[in-house]
Design a protein around this motif. Sequence first.
Motif, mmCIF file in Angstrom:
data_model
loop_
_atom_site.group_PDB
_atom_site.id
_atom_site.type_symbol
_atom_site.label_atom_id
_atom_site.label_comp_id
_atom_site.label_asym_id
_atom_site.label_seq_id
_atom_site.Cartn_x
_atom_site.Cartn_y
_atom_site.Cartn_z
ATOM 1 N N TYR A 124 0.834 -1.210 0.000
ATOM 2 C CA TYR A 124 0.000 0.000 0.000
ATOM 3 C C TYR A 124 0.867 1.259 0.000
ATOM 4 O O TYR A 124 0.627 2.214 -0.743
ATOM 5 C CB TYR A 124 -0.945 0.006 1.209
ATOM 6 C CG TYR A 124 -1.962 1.112 1.144
ATOM 7 C CD1 TYR A 124 -3.176 0.914 0.496
ATOM 8 C CD2 TYR A 124 -1.714 2.380 1.697
ATOM 9 C CE1 TYR A 124 -4.112 1.932 0.407
ATOM 10 C CE2 TYR A 124 -2.639 3.397 1.605
ATOM 11 C CZ TYR A 124 -3.842 3.172 0.958
ATOM 12 O OH TYR A 124 -4.762 4.187 0.852
ATOM 13 N N ARG A 144 -6.785 5.982 -1.429
ATOM 14 C CA ARG A 144 -7.165 4.585 -1.177
ATOM 15 C C ARG A 144 -8.026 4.047 -2.316
ATOM 16 O O ARG A 144 -7.806 2.929 -2.785
ATOM 17 C CB ARG A 144 -7.913 4.451 0.169
ATOM 18 C CG ARG A 144 -8.484 3.032 0.372
ATOM 19 C CD ARG A 144 -8.831 2.725 1.810
ATOM 20 N NE ARG A 144 -7.653 2.456 2.618
ATOM 21 C CZ ARG A 144 -6.997 1.295 2.661
ATOM 22 N NH1 ARG A 144 -7.374 0.280 1.907
ATOM 23 N NH2 ARG A 144 -5.954 1.140 3.435
ATOM 24 N N GLN A 145 -8.965 4.851 -2.771
ATOM 25 C CA GLN A 145 -9.841 4.420 -3.874
ATOM 26 C C GLN A 145 -9.012 4.116 -5.125
ATOM 27 O O GLN A 145 -9.212 3.096 -5.793
ATOM 28 C CB GLN A 145 -10.861 5.528 -4.162
ATOM 29 C CG GLN A 145 -11.922 5.128 -5.178
ATOM 30 C CD GLN A 145 -12.916 6.256 -5.430
ATOM 31 O OE1 GLN A 145 -12.779 7.365 -4.904
ATOM 32 N NE2 GLN A 145 -13.920 5.983 -6.243
ATOM 33 N N GLU A 148 -6.927 0.855 -4.618
ATOM 34 C CA GLU A 148 -7.738 -0.364 -4.726
ATOM 35 C C GLU A 148 -8.109 -0.644 -6.180
ATOM 36 O O GLU A 148 -8.117 -1.792 -6.627
ATOM 37 C CB GLU A 148 -8.979 -0.243 -3.835
ATOM 38 C CG GLU A 148 -8.614 -0.320 -2.347
ATOM 39 C CD GLU A 148 -9.824 -0.208 -1.429
ATOM 40 O OE1 GLU A 148 -10.925 0.162 -1.913
ATOM 41 O OE2 GLU A 148 -9.660 -0.480 -0.221
ATOM 42 N N GLN A 149 -8.384 0.423 -6.930
ATOM 43 C CA GLN A 149 -8.690 0.280 -8.360
ATOM 44 C C GLN A 149 -7.476 -0.296 -9.097
ATOM 45 O O GLN A 149 -7.600 -1.211 -9.926
ATOM 46 C CB GLN A 149 -9.058 1.659 -8.921
ATOM 47 C CG GLN A 149 -9.320 1.686 -10.422
ATOM 48 C CD GLN A 149 -9.319 3.106 -10.978
ATOM 49 O OE1 GLN A 149 -8.895 4.047 -10.311
ATOM 50 N NE2 GLN A 149 -9.791 3.258 -12.196
ATOM 51 N N THR A 151 -5.038 -2.120 -7.874
ATOM 52 C CA THR A 151 -4.824 -3.504 -7.453
ATOM 53 C C THR A 151 -5.684 -4.441 -8.287
ATOM 54 O O THR A 151 -5.213 -5.476 -8.766
ATOM 55 C CB THR A 151 -5.163 -3.662 -5.955
ATOM 56 O OG1 THR A 151 -4.551 -2.612 -5.227
ATOM 57 C CG2 THR A 151 -4.647 -4.979 -5.414
ATOM 58 N N ASP A 152 -6.940 -4.048 -8.499
ATOM 59 C CA ASP A 152 -7.847 -4.844 -9.339
ATOM 60 C C ASP A 152 -7.345 -4.884 -10.784
ATOM 61 O O ASP A 152 -7.348 -5.937 -11.425
ATOM 62 C CB ASP A 152 -9.264 -4.250 -9.323
ATOM 63 C CG ASP A 152 -9.901 -4.293 -7.937
ATOM 64 O OD1 ASP A 152 -9.407 -5.067 -7.083
ATOM 65 O OD2 ASP A 152 -10.865 -3.541 -7.698
ATOM 66 N N ARG A 157 -4.876 -9.421 -5.513
ATOM 67 C CA ARG A 157 -5.965 -9.400 -4.542
ATOM 68 C C ARG A 157 -5.795 -8.213 -3.604
ATOM 69 O O ARG A 157 -4.680 -7.775 -3.338
ATOM 70 C CB ARG A 157 -5.986 -10.703 -3.752
ATOM 71 C CG ARG A 157 -6.424 -11.888 -4.612
ATOM 72 C CD ARG A 157 -6.341 -13.213 -3.913
ATOM 73 N NE ARG A 157 -6.427 -13.141 -2.456
ATOM 74 C CZ ARG A 157 -6.278 -14.193 -1.659
ATOM 75 N NH1 ARG A 157 -6.016 -15.377 -2.187
ATOM 76 N NH2 ARG A 157 -6.375 -14.079 -0.359
ATOM 77 N N ARG A 158 -6.906 -7.712 -3.087
ATOM 78 C CA ARG A 158 -6.845 -6.539 -2.203
ATOM 79 C C ARG A 158 -6.001 -6.803 -0.957
ATOM 80 O O ARG A 158 -5.375 -5.893 -0.424
ATOM 81 C CB ARG A 158 -8.262 -6.128 -1.769
ATOM 82 C CG ARG A 158 -9.153 -5.635 -2.900
ATOM 83 C CD ARG A 158 -8.971 -4.159 -3.152
ATOM 84 N NE ARG A 158 -9.794 -3.699 -4.255
ATOM 85 C CZ ARG A 158 -11.007 -3.163 -4.120
ATOM 86 N NH1 ARG A 158 -11.543 -3.036 -2.924
ATOM 87 N NH2 ARG A 158 -11.676 -2.749 -5.182
ATOM 88 N N ASP A 159 -5.980 -8.054 -0.480
ATOM 89 C CA ASP A 159 -5.202 -8.311 0.746
ATOM 90 C C ASP A 159 -3.695 -8.193 0.511
ATOM 91 O O ASP A 159 -2.902 -8.166 1.452
ATOM 92 C CB ASP A 159 -5.565 -9.662 1.383
ATOM 93 C CG ASP A 159 -5.191 -10.865 0.513
ATOM 94 O OD1 ASP A 159 -4.478 -10.687 -0.497
ATOM 95 O OD2 ASP A 159 -5.623 -11.981 0.841
ATOM 96 N N LEU A 161 -2.312 -5.570 -0.370
ATOM 97 C CA LEU A 161 -1.922 -4.210 0.011
ATOM 98 C C LEU A 161 -1.279 -4.133 1.385
ATOM 99 O O LEU A 161 -0.457 -3.251 1.639
ATOM 100 C CB LEU A 161 -3.141 -3.279 -0.051
ATOM 101 C CG LEU A 161 -3.686 -3.039 -1.467
ATOM 102 C CD1 LEU A 161 -5.018 -2.302 -1.421
ATOM 103 C CD2 LEU A 161 -2.670 -2.261 -2.296
#
Length: 278
Positions: A124, A144-145, A148-149, A151-152, A157-159, A161
């Motif tokens: 992150y 953060r938004q 997360e975008q 990462t996708d 995967r989000r985890d 981060l």
Amino acid sequence: SPRTAKTADTSTLLDVQDLFARFPIRSGLLQRTTRWFDAVGGVSFQVARGQTLALVGESGCGKTTTGKAIVQLLRTQAQIAGKALLEGQDLFSMSGGVLQAARRKVQIIFQDPFASLNPRMRVYELLEEGLMALHPEMDSAARRQRIEQLTDQVGLRRDALGRWPHEFSGGQRQRIAIARALAVQPELIVCDEPTSALDVSVQAQILNLLRALQSELGVSYLFITHNIGVVEYIADRVAVMRAGRIEEQGPCDAVLGSPQRDYTRSLLAAVPRLQAGA
């Protein structure tokens, strides 16, 4: 050679004109510069919007130096001459706030995903660092938004981060590096041998990802590689480099299908070709 006519959808994003790069060779107790090494000896090429130019050549031919010069990584190490026009503005003559703005538009992905990520930062933080430096107007929620975008988009995967770089494989680390380059929404990414440290099955995954991101985001790539086998899969145009100069360049199909120079033929003869279905 005559410039190709521009069409509305593939206008030139980057226009490199007569680029020279020379490094000082120092010797003696005082480390005085005694002579110079010419790494790049006058190269010119263009990268169109939303397209990929592959810069191909053997190790030591000057292709990585070319890429690093464009991303402003050699300002204190080498003498750079010529122009690198990004949307008509010369990157080499920029300073201060104008240069800072240009840094948002040009990013780099390095060859070694193990060396290019700070091991003391969680994923992150690695992704947030560039946003904080180059988009100071974003608040933490917006960052953060965006993260997360990203990462996708790069297939993590989000985890991921909350984890550390050493917890990932080479291919996953390169996805993190791609996300970091994309974070500031650049127009051009210099990809410096981004798959050569990875095994073949993972190489194909990363090439697929880069292609998908290009069609989704319209980003341009300067794709530096010694492996002409990946070129037909990723590139629209190819420039073949040898000993600091460009031997030949043109549309990928033309250069790979009917190379004009013996050097290009020898490169093509030496590699197994990557199948597009990989």
